[in-house]
Write a protein that holds these residues in place. Structure first.
Motif, PDB file in Angstrom:
ATOM      1  N   ALA A 284       0.983  -1.136   0.063  1.00 19.30           N
ATOM      2  CA  ALA A 284      -0.127   0.222   0.036  1.00 19.30           C
ATOM      3  C   ALA A 284       0.921   1.207  -0.072  1.00 19.30           C
ATOM      4  O   ALA A 284       2.058   1.329   0.585  1.00 19.30           O
ATOM      5  CB  ALA A 284      -0.939   0.009   1.289  1.00 19.30           C
ATOM      6  N   PHE A 286       0.799   5.440   0.683  1.00 22.52           N
ATOM      7  CA  PHE A 286       0.170   6.657   1.270  1.00 22.52           C
ATOM      8  C   PHE A 286       0.977   7.713   0.886  1.00 22.52           C
ATOM      9  O   PHE A 286       2.097   7.827   0.284  1.00 22.52           O
ATOM     10  CB  PHE A 286       0.042   6.346   2.748  1.00 22.52           C
ATOM     11  N   ASP A 287       0.387   9.114   1.246  1.00 23.79           N
ATOM     12  CA  ASP A 287       1.141  10.164   0.992  1.00 23.79           C
ATOM     13  C   ASP A 287       2.362  10.252   1.401  1.00 23.79           C
ATOM     14  O   ASP A 287       3.434  10.742   0.992  1.00 23.79           O
ATOM     15  CB  ASP A 287       0.435  11.307   1.731  1.00 23.79           C
ATOM     16  N   PHE A 417      -1.250  -0.944 -12.208  1.00 22.25           N
ATOM     17  CA  PHE A 417      -1.088   0.551 -11.949  1.00 22.25           C
ATOM     18  C   PHE A 417      -1.600   0.927 -10.409  1.00 22.25           C
ATOM     19  O   PHE A 417      -1.435   1.971  -9.956  1.00 22.25           O
ATOM     20  CB  PHE A 417      -2.196   1.319 -12.736  1.00 22.25           C
ATOM     21  N   GLU A 418      -2.211  -0.067  -9.779  1.00 19.46           N
ATOM     22  CA  GLU A 418      -2.790   0.230  -8.487  1.00 19.46           C
ATOM     23  C   GLU A 418      -1.740   0.900  -7.473  1.00 19.46           C
ATOM     24  O   GLU A 418      -2.317   1.955  -6.862  1.00 19.46           O
ATOM     25  CB  GLU A 418      -3.021  -1.235  -7.867  1.00 19.46           C
ATOM     26  N   LEU A 419      -0.620   0.623  -7.362  1.00 16.40           N
ATOM     27  CA  LEU A 419       0.373   1.241  -6.075  1.00 16.40           C
ATOM     28  C   LEU A 419       0.424   2.574  -6.744  1.00 16.40           C
ATOM     29  O   LEU A 419       0.530   3.373  -5.661  1.00 16.40           O
ATOM     30  CB  LEU A 419       1.665   0.310  -6.076  1.00 16.40           C
ATOM     31  N   GLN A 422      -2.754   4.598  -6.027  1.00 14.68           N
ATOM     32  CA  GLN A 422      -2.631   4.672  -4.518  1.00 14.68           C
ATOM     33  C   GLN A 422      -2.017   6.009  -3.976  1.00 14.68           C
ATOM     34  O   GLN A 422      -2.126   6.747  -3.037  1.00 14.68           O
ATOM     35  CB  GLN A 422      -2.438   3.573  -3.558  1.00 14.68           C
ATOM     36  N   ALA A 423      -0.825   6.208  -4.706  1.00 17.04           N
ATOM     37  CA  ALA A 423       0.122   7.296  -4.238  1.00 17.04           C
ATOM     38  C   ALA A 423      -0.373   8.350  -5.048  1.00 17.04           C
ATOM     39  O   ALA A 423       0.262   9.657  -4.891  1.00 17.04           O
ATOM     40  CB  ALA A 423       1.559   6.900  -4.739  1.00 17.04           C
ATOM     41  N   GLY A 424      -1.579   8.135  -5.829  1.00 15.20           N
ATOM     42  CA  GLY A 424      -2.061   9.504  -6.469  1.00 15.20           C
ATOM     43  C   GLY A 424      -1.699   9.596  -7.960  1.00 15.20           C
ATOM     44  O   GLY A 424      -2.023  10.782  -8.345  1.00 15.20           O
ATOM     45  N   GLU A 426      -2.757   9.236 -11.480  1.00 16.08           N
ATOM     46  CA  GLU A 426      -3.983   8.717 -12.159  1.00 16.08           C
ATOM     47  C   GLU A 426      -3.834   7.718 -13.065  1.00 16.08           C
ATOM     48  O   GLU A 426      -2.845   7.779 -13.864  1.00 16.08           O
ATOM     49  CB  GLU A 426      -4.565  10.164 -12.838  1.00 16.08           C
TER      50      GLU A 426
ATOM     51  N   ARG B 205      -7.910  10.605  -4.637  1.00 16.27           N
ATOM     52  CA  ARG B 205      -6.389  10.455  -5.156  1.00 16.27           C
ATOM     53  C   ARG B 205      -5.789  11.273  -4.318  1.00 16.27           C
ATOM     54  O   ARG B 205      -4.373  10.731  -4.069  1.00 16.27           O
ATOM     55  CB  ARG B 205      -6.350  10.500  -6.667  1.00 16.27           C
TER      56      ARG B 205
ATOM     57  N   PRO C  70      -8.370   2.548  -7.005  1.00 13.29           N
ATOM     58  CA  PRO C  70      -7.529   1.413  -6.628  1.00 13.29           C
ATOM     59  C   PRO C  70      -7.403   1.686  -5.034  1.00 13.29           C
ATOM     60  O   PRO C  70      -6.718   2.773  -4.661  1.00 13.29           O
ATOM     61  CB  PRO C  70      -5.943   1.846  -7.205  1.00 13.29           C
TER      62      PRO C  70
END
Ligand SMILES: Cc1cc2nc3c(=O)[nH]c(=O)nc-3n(C[C@H](O)[C@H](O)[C@H](O)COP(=O)(O)OP(=O)(O)OC[C@H]3O[C@@H](n4cnc5c(N)ncnc54)[C@H](O)[C@@H]3O)c2cc1C
Ligand code: FES
Lengths: 491, 419, 115
Positions: A284, A286-287, A417-419, A422-424, A426, B205, C70
């Motif tokens: 996962a 995150f920011d 592309f998921e990881l 999740q980091a933003g 697109e 996002r 996602p």
């Protein structure tokens, strides 16, 4: 050690597939790689087997649903089971259709079993050692013969749970709901509390996720520039899709097999001081950091730049009965063979690449019969009540049926592309490839300054296009230098 | 789509859809419900599905008791399964002060006719043996509380309302209003391409405030609007949940409620072992087992980002895992499959804001439902329809009107709030 | 023999079910996901997302412009391993990025504000 199933003392496993079978006609089995090598000393074969690992393998004892089996220490449990002729490990959630390993790389749900006390454990990820206890799930009385399969036959096309039994009054609806609750779920709650190691925080300049060719090159380039690099891959080895290649590769002019090539890259990374963590899945983003899960603990990685080089997933096949045990990705068939397990006696391969050719040849050297899909032909469906017993192909000349006990299907690879998402970053549709990609600007840059994507996770064109040249690492290095200058210290 | 409607409802969450259905049931079918996204995109598609009557205020107890009745018959009445399962709600407290409050609430609940029981730590284990009850001061249990699967609830209302003639337009956003100073004369709407909106929706996002330094300049994209148009309505009902303050702002009405991110996650599906929804009032931990067998739950995490933000955080995972594993140690090797977030719509006195708004005659609010608006909607929809159809204000609506904030008549706060 | 094509193996979602959902008006990918349950199981869409997106294209004439959101994690994570994270994950960085962070209960800048 290769297991000789006919040797005295070796366990004879009965396998149910409509009729009872004995170990003699077990289709998946261990390959005697020494005998194969003796017979076919040259050519593709040396690229196929992981000789060093196979030669030094130790045998151990595991149990599956109470039956004692032998396995090789350290091999994925799914392979131990396949080598013992067991390809059906659980039943699916709604229809109770048989389920078995498909990808052998932790990408699907086919190999979920209870391992020791842990429900829903991927048997292709968990490794064999003495005393491991594996149990099939969601099946009664056994994964191979589950009475609830009637659900599958009762609902020939689909199952509309939204409108099930809503028309006959609350009492009947209530009965249906109680029944549905009993049927729901896969594994059962563990009986004990596990106590994993405490999480570890890691700070670095660059985190590289995925060590296929793109990630390997990028991690090396960043380390050479003096950056502190942490590189992770969910697999126990580096190389990504390349590791499963059965072709020869070159290293400094010499011909080497794919795993050897990959391991040379790994050695190079380590020599450069890259902190490489294998069997470490970035789960996962995150920011403020990336969460990586290893077999033992969680890692919380904070980096100035994060590079996602985590490649692609394999999509389900587009044919009828695409979920039967005995259907693998082509890559899984190669992967099993490399570790000394042949997935079937008669194998249909649907791909048409050089890799498929190499795999077909290697399989034929193990006495397997190999069927290929002819040009213009497509796989319409698999046949079989339990696991695969045949396939229907359609082509310009009409339909034909082949009988086979395993299918190696060339599945669609789709960017993971998921990881990055999740980091933003697109994810966008690639209308030409009919899939989604992590959207990037030039040189792997994305709309998030600290996130880069490289390799097939982002590419619009051929997934093997070598876009992991130095332009991406140059932009990563530039960002790290810039932020280091801003904050003063290096991590 | 027509030019004029009797009622336009902004927001196709559970509240808007329930109101639309009840309006139609009363014969008011000239209704348009719009939503900026897909059905289930708001809090109504992101919640834990808990339905309970254990509250500390009599109003809530009585309303939710009625909701439980409605949930019981929903599947067969609306012809769609919502998997309502009455496994009870088990509240845990870990301090003397909270225990005293719980005891008082339980007393009130019993007076209102609930079957609530107070339990010691040991008795908790007779309901959920897996719970480590060390440190539990007192617990309460009402066997009639339960959980639903939220999504089909929305489809059920939507389907039934549409069958009665209500129009539903998803991917249609209200961008502004025209007024004559006293009432709304028309609504300015914009329709976006289905999935383009999802692509654009940065709420999930990128955190609004993470944007500055972290986002590269190229990243600003225009909202992909396909069509702009306007409609008029005799009554405009705002059921936009956590977005309501934004909508009201377009009318220069300022609301005291704020969006408050609330995160939640779900594990791998397990065979049934957990009967009730367990809620720990000391840390906001709650968890229950869904119809599919997953353990679904959340916990309070502070601080939360400002504004509408539906991003997931690692702080949530850390806090939730710690609290859950402490409560049920054998969950340690159970795996999290998915985490997501939605927004609670918090008011200063933990009570909703409903009814007509002074100064804007045909604007009706239904927002501020905190973390329990899902269970309120089946009942509130009926009250809202009645309010609009009869133009009468019930005692409940008088008590919950926006004007209480201006008048300084805040209500006594509800103490049994989770998360 | 039954002719089932399983688009989502984890949740047993067939091609027929996805077509049925689209026919019922759930034509965007997020709605198809919710109605059929695809991508909500063990693999969270790794295997089925593209297969379903392609069926949407075949039925509606347009490939979805964006996938489903996602959501973390991409691989299942044991709770026990996450339980100690609170000690290593600082909240400091979050507050730094998200300067508007608020504590509940908090009131907006509304007129009737009172607490
Ligand atoms: C994680 C979580 C767990 C929860 N658990 C529970 C629980 O267990 N039990 C319970 O009862 N409640 C629970 N809740 C609360 C509950 O979900 C909400 O109170 C309830 O869903 C509110 O419904 P609503 O229809 O008012 O709002 P929403 O469902 O948020 O609907 C508002 C709609 O308005 C739309 N909208 C916004 N702006 C515009 C615009 N400009 N134009 C058009 N449309 C617009 C949005 O897209 C949205 O669909 C939980 C909430 C969360 C976030
Ligand atoms: S995940 Fe193990 S076979 Fe696919």
């Amino acid at each position: 050690m290769p297991t000789d199933h006919s040797a005295p003392g070796a366990l004879r496993i009965a396998r149910t597939r409509g009729t009872m079978r004995t170990s003699d006609d077990m289709t998946a089995r261990r390959v005697d790689h020494r005998a194969v090598r003796a017979q076919h000393p040259e050519g593709v074969l040396r690229a196929v087997y992981d000789y060093a690992a196979l030669d030094s393998a130790q045998t151990c004892g595991i149990r599956y649903d109470g039956r004692a089996l032998d396995a090789r220490v350290g091999e994925p449990l799914a392979l131990s089971l396949l080598a013992n002729g067991i390809d059906t490990l659980s039943r699916s959630v709604k229809f109770h259709r048989p389920r078995g390993p498909m990808c052998l790389r932790g990408n699907c749900e086919g190999c979920l079993t209870r391992v020791d006390d842990d429900p829903n454990t991927m048997a292709c990820v968990a490794r064999a050692h003495d005393g491991r206890e594996i149990r099939s799930q969601n099946a009664f009385p056994s994964a191979e013969l589950d009475v609830l399969r009637i659900t599958d036959w009762f609902f020939p096309k689909s199952f509309d749970h939204h409108h099930l039994m809503v028309r006959y009054g609350p009492a009947i609806n209530q009965v249906m709901q109680s029944f549905a609750r009993k049927m729901a779920g896969l594994g059962t709650l563990p009986t004990r509390a596990s106590e994993p190691m405490a999480p570890l925080a890691m700070d670095c300049d660059v985190l590289v996720v995925g060590l296929g060719p793109a990630g390997l090159a990028l991690a090396a380039q960043c380390a050479q520039a003096g950056l502190k690099v942490v590189a992770v891959d969910e697999e126990p080895d580096v190389g990504g899709f390349l590791r499963d290649s059965l072709q020869w590769h070159t290293h400094e002019g010499a011909r080497v097999c794919a795993p050897a090539w990959c391991d040379l890259q790994l050695a190079k990374l380590r020599a450069l001081g890259v902190s490489v963590r294998l069997g470490a899945a970035a789960c996962a983003t995150f920011d403020d950091g990336t969460l990586v899960i290893t077999g033992e603990r969680a890692l919380w990685v904070r980096a100035r730049a994060r590079v996602f080089a985590n490649g692609s997933h394999e999509s389900v096949g587009n044919f009828e009965n695409n979920d039967l045990p005995g259907i693998y990705t082509e890559r899984a068939v190669a992967r099993a063979l490399r570790q000394g397990v042949r997935v079937g006696a008669t194998v249909l391969l649907t791909g048409g690449s050089d890799e498929t050719d190499a795999l077909a040849l290697a399989l034929s050297h193990t006495d397997a019969t190999v069927h290929r899909v002819q040009p213009g032909e497509t796989l319409r469906g698999a046949k079989g009540m339990g696991d695969v017993s045949g396939a229907v192909l359609v082509g310009p000349k009409g339909e034909r049926t082949v009988s086979c006990d395993a299918i190696g299907a060339e599945n669609v690879r789709t960017p993971a592309f998921e990881l990055a998402g999740q980091a933003g970053v697109e994810p966008r549709a690639s209308l030409t490839r009919r899939c989604f990609v992590a959207h990037s600007h030039e040189a792997g840059r994305t709309e998030r300054r600290d996130v880069f994507v490289v390799g097939s996770v982002r590419s619009e064109g051929d997934t093997r296009e070598p876009d992991w040249d130095a332009t991406v690492s140059a932009s990563v290095i530039a960002l790290c230098k810039e932020t280091a200058a801003q904050t003063g210290a290096s991590r | 789509m027509k030019k004029h409607y009797r009622v336009v409802i902004i927001g196709a969450g559970i509240m808007g859809l329930s109101a639309a259905y009840h309006l139609a049931r009363r014969g008011i079918t000239d209704v348009l419900v719009i939503d900026r996204g897909y059905l289930c995109g708001g809090a109504s598609g992101r919640n834990g599905g808990g339905v309970r009557a254990q509250f500390s205020s009599e109003t809530n107890i009585r309303l939710m008791r009625e909701s439980i009745e409605i949930c019981r018959d929903f599947a067969t009445e609306m012809k769609i399964n919502v998997w309502f399962r009455q496994g009870g709600y088990l509240f845990l407290t870990r301090s003397k002060a909270q225990a005293a409050q719980l005891e008082a609430s339980a007393g009130l609940q019993k007076r209102c006719g609930l079957a609530t029981r107070l339990l010691s730590g040991r008795e908790v284990q007779s309901i959920v043996p897996e719970i480590d009850t060390q440190g539990v001061e007192l617990a309460s249990f009402n066997p009639d509380d339960g959980v639903v699967f939220p999504w089909p609830f929305l489809w059920g209302y939507a389907q039934a309302a549409e069958a009665l003639g209500v129009e539903l337009a998803t991917f249609t956003e209200v961008e502004g209003f025209a007024t004559d100073g006293k009432r709304i004369t028309s609504l300015a709407l914009a329709r976006t391409a289905h999935d383009a909106l999802a692509a654009h929706d940065r709420a999930e996002r990128t955190s609004a405030h993470g944007r500055g330094p972290q986002l590269a300049p190229e990243s600003h994209t225009e909202r992909p609007v396909q069509e702009r148009f306007s409609v008029s309505a005799e009554t405009v009902l705002c059921c936009a949940g956590a977005w309501s303050p934004n909508i009201a702002k377009m009318l220069d009405i300022s609301l005291p409620n704020v969006p408050h991110r609330h995160e939640i996650c779900s594990t791998e599906p397990l065979k049934p072992w957990l009967g009730p929804l367990v809620a720990d009032l000391s840390n906001g931990l709650y968890f229950s087992q869904s119809a599919r067998g997953e353990i679904v739950g959340g916990v309070s995490v502070e601080p939360v980002p400002h504004g509408i933000n539906q991003r997931s955080s690692v702080q949530f995972l850390a806090t939730y895992a710690q609290a859950l594993v402490r409560t049920v140690p054998s969950m340690a090797s159970v795996k999290v499959l998915r985490q997501w977030a939605g927004c609670y719509d918090l008011t200063p006195d933990q009570s909703p804001i409903v009814g007509r708004v002074d100064g804007c005659e045909n604007f009706v609010l239904a927002c501020g439902f905190m973390g329990h608006g899902f269970m309120m909607a089946p009942v509130m929809g009926r009250h809202l329809a009645e309010h609009i159809a009869t133009e009468e204000t019930s005692a409940l609506f008088a008590q919950w009107n926006l004007r209480r904030f201006a008048e300084g008549n805040l209500l006594k706060s509800e103490s049994m709030i989770i998360g | 023999m039954s002719g089932k094509t399983l688009l989502c193996r984890c949740e047993d979602v067939t091609l027929d079910e996805v077509e049925h959902a689209i026919a019922k008006g759930h034509t965007d990918i997020e709605s198809v996901k919710r109605f059929t349950g695809f991508a909500t199981g063990w693999c969270q869409g790794k295997q089925c997302l593209i297969a379903c997106a392609r069926v949407i294209e075949d039925k509606t004439g347009a490939f979805p412009l964006a996938p489903i959101t996602p959501r973390p994690p991409v691989h299942p994570m044991p709770l026990g391993m996450l339980a100690g994270l609170a000690n290593v994950v600082s909240t400091e960085r979050v507050t730094h990025h998200e300067r508007g962070a608020v504590r509940k209960p908090n009131v907006g800048n509304g007129e009737g504000e009172s607490q």
